[in-house]
Design a protein around this motif. Structure first.
Motif, mmCIF file in Angstrom:
data_model
loop_
_atom_site.group_PDB
_atom_site.id
_atom_site.type_symbol
_atom_site.label_atom_id
_atom_site.label_comp_id
_atom_site.label_asym_id
_atom_site.label_seq_id
_atom_site.Cartn_x
_atom_site.Cartn_y
_atom_site.Cartn_z
ATOM 1 N N ASP A 1 0.846 -1.192 0.000
ATOM 2 C CA ASP A 1 0.000 0.000 0.000
ATOM 3 C C ASP A 1 0.886 1.247 0.000
ATOM 4 O O ASP A 1 2.116 1.152 0.021
ATOM 5 N N THR A 2 0.262 2.402 -0.015
ATOM 6 C CA THR A 2 1.011 3.654 -0.177
ATOM 7 C C THR A 2 2.097 3.817 0.875
ATOM 8 O O THR A 2 3.263 4.116 0.550
ATOM 9 N N ASP A 3 1.753 3.625 2.140
ATOM 10 C CA ASP A 3 2.743 3.849 3.198
ATOM 11 C C ASP A 3 3.812 2.765 3.205
ATOM 12 O O ASP A 3 4.982 3.047 3.497
ATOM 13 N N GLN A 4 3.450 1.531 2.882
ATOM 14 C CA GLN A 4 4.460 0.482 2.761
ATOM 15 C C GLN A 4 5.398 0.786 1.595
ATOM 16 O O GLN A 4 6.618 0.602 1.709
ATOM 17 N N ALA A 5 4.843 1.253 0.485
ATOM 18 C CA ALA A 5 5.666 1.610 -0.668
ATOM 19 C C ALA A 5 6.627 2.745 -0.333
ATOM 20 O O ALA A 5 7.788 2.748 -0.759
ATOM 21 N N LEU A 6 6.160 3.710 0.454
ATOM 22 C CA LEU A 6 7.031 4.801 0.883
ATOM 23 C C LEU A 6 8.155 4.280 1.763
ATOM 24 O O LEU A 6 9.321 4.673 1.614
ATOM 25 N N ALA A 7 7.824 3.372 2.677
ATOM 26 C CA ALA A 7 8.817 2.855 3.619
ATOM 27 C C ALA A 7 9.943 2.099 2.923
ATOM 28 O O ALA A 7 11.086 2.115 3.389
ATOM 29 N N ILE A 8 9.644 1.446 1.807
ATOM 30 C CA ILE A 8 10.676 0.665 1.115
ATOM 31 C C ILE A 8 11.300 1.415 -0.056
ATOM 32 O O ILE A 8 12.173 0.882 -0.750
ATOM 33 N N GLY A 9 10.870 2.651 -0.290
ATOM 34 C CA GLY A 9 11.455 3.453 -1.354
ATOM 35 C C GLY A 9 10.842 3.243 -2.722
ATOM 36 O O GLY A 9 11.348 3.785 -3.713
ATOM 37 N N LEU A 10 9.754 2.480 -2.797
ATOM 38 C CA LEU A 10 9.100 2.288 -4.086
ATOM 39 C C LEU A 10 8.459 3.582 -4.568
ATOM 40 O O LEU A 10 8.392 3.842 -5.766
ATOM 41 N N VAL A 11 7.973 4.400 -3.642
ATOM 42 C CA VAL A 11 7.534 5.755 -3.974
ATOM 43 C C VAL A 11 8.328 6.722 -3.110
ATOM 44 O O VAL A 11 8.873 6.354 -2.067
ATOM 45 N N ASP A 12 8.398 7.980 -3.549
ATOM 46 C CA ASP A 12 9.230 8.979 -2.884
ATOM 47 C C ASP A 12 8.468 9.859 -1.911
ATOM 48 O O ASP A 12 9.063 10.408 -0.983
ATOM 49 N N GLU A 13 7.168 10.015 -2.143
ATOM 50 C CA GLU A 13 6.325 10.796 -1.240
ATOM 51 C C GLU A 13 4.954 10.133 -1.152
ATOM 52 O O GLU A 13 4.469 9.560 -2.125
ATOM 53 N N ALA A 14 4.326 10.248 0.022
ATOM 54 C CA ALA A 14 2.943 9.850 0.219
ATOM 55 C C ALA A 14 2.166 11.090 0.635
ATOM 56 O O ALA A 14 2.570 11.810 1.551
ATOM 57 N N VAL A 15 1.054 11.344 -0.054
ATOM 58 C CA VAL A 15 0.313 12.593 0.152
ATOM 59 C C VAL A 15 -1.179 12.298 0.229
ATOM 60 O O VAL A 15 -1.635 11.239 -0.190
ATOM 61 N N PRO A 16 -1.966 13.238 0.751
ATOM 62 C CA PRO A 16 -3.423 13.056 0.719
ATOM 63 C C PRO A 16 -3.924 12.984 -0.712
ATOM 64 O O PRO A 16 -3.326 13.558 -1.635
#
Length: 257
Positions: A172-187
């Motif tokens: 999910d978005t926050d898991q992807a952020l934690a592993i570097g798959l995405v660079d930012e998580a936003v509303p």
């Protein structure tokens, strides 16, 4: 109507995938994306935001369309070549591209995002139904080509990519952020603005030095999408395997419910 909507944001250009309901990547959409990228650069865009949504950035390749091609291997090969050409156009784009991911991005949608320089992903408004991103090909009986696997390895590392790929996992978005798959998580709704803001930080740098450094840093990304790393003939052989066809048809049946 074009499946790509073009919007100007000052010196930036937003290219929005616009093939509802899920921005499924058929040949027309992929060809339009390749053309729109080239046109934006030719018209002087200093950065590009690739967006989709709402709710789905892109649901990946248009599997019903591909299955409808049946035994027409030439048409199937052409469809996949058109997709990989769009991915390569993103990888080779001479100006930075930031993905604004306002929804799910499985399989081909994730590939397009991985070809961008930067990924901003929205959080779903309902935490119980989070947006997800990943290369889930194995879940439908497909094997992501080695070049595609490299796209994931270069952003999350070799071991973590292995775990994600083998399981066909969709963080999910926050898991992807934690592993570097995405660079930012936003509303939800903020992804385009944040992607544009990141591009503006690059525009503030000495331009030729930034662009030349970027080109060197992305050489491996461009190389990963060359035909010898995709091995499309081998991929198509696997596509026609009995268990793969069964898994793909089961997927289409679920989508139709």
């Amino acid at each position: 109507m074009s499946p790509i909507q073009t919007r100007a944001h000052g010196a930036l250009t937003e290219l929005r995938l616009a093939r509802p309901p899920a921005n499924a990547l058929d040949p027309a959409l992929c060809a339009a994306l390749t053309q729109a990228l080239r046109a934006a650069v030719d018209q002087g865009a200093e950065g590009i935001v690739l967006s989709g949504g709402p709710k789905v950035f892109s649901g990946g390749l248009d599997v019903p369309h591909l299955l409808a091609l049946g035994e027409d291997r030439a048409a199937l090969r052409s469809a996949w070549e058109t997709f990989f050409a769009a991915a390569a156009a993103l990888a080779e784009c001479p100006v930075p591209v930031a993905a604004a991911i306002d929804g799910h991005a499985p399989a081909g949608g994730c590939v397009l995002a991985l070809c961008c320089d930067y990924r901003v992903m929205a959080r779903a408004p309902d935490p119980a139904k989070p947006y997800r991103i990943g290369l889930n090909e194995v879940q439908v009986g497909l094997v992501a080509p080695e070049g595609v696997q490299h796209l994931l390895r270069r952003v999350v590392g070799a071991y973590r990519a292995e775990r994600l790929l083998v399981a066909g996992a969709m963080p999910d978005t926050d898991q992807a952020l934690a592993i570097g798959l995405v660079d930012e998580a936003v509303p939800e709704g903020d992804a385009v603005a944040r992607a544009a803001a990141w591009l503006d930080t690059l525009r503030a740098l000495p331009r030729q030095a930034m662009l030349q450094t970027r080109a060197i840093a992305r050489e491996d990304l461009v190389a990963a999408l060359r035909p010898e790393r995709i091995r499309l003939a081998h991929f198509l052989d696997a596509w026609y395997a009995k268990d793969t066809q069964a898994a793909l048809r089961a997927l289409v049946a679920r989508l139709g419910k």
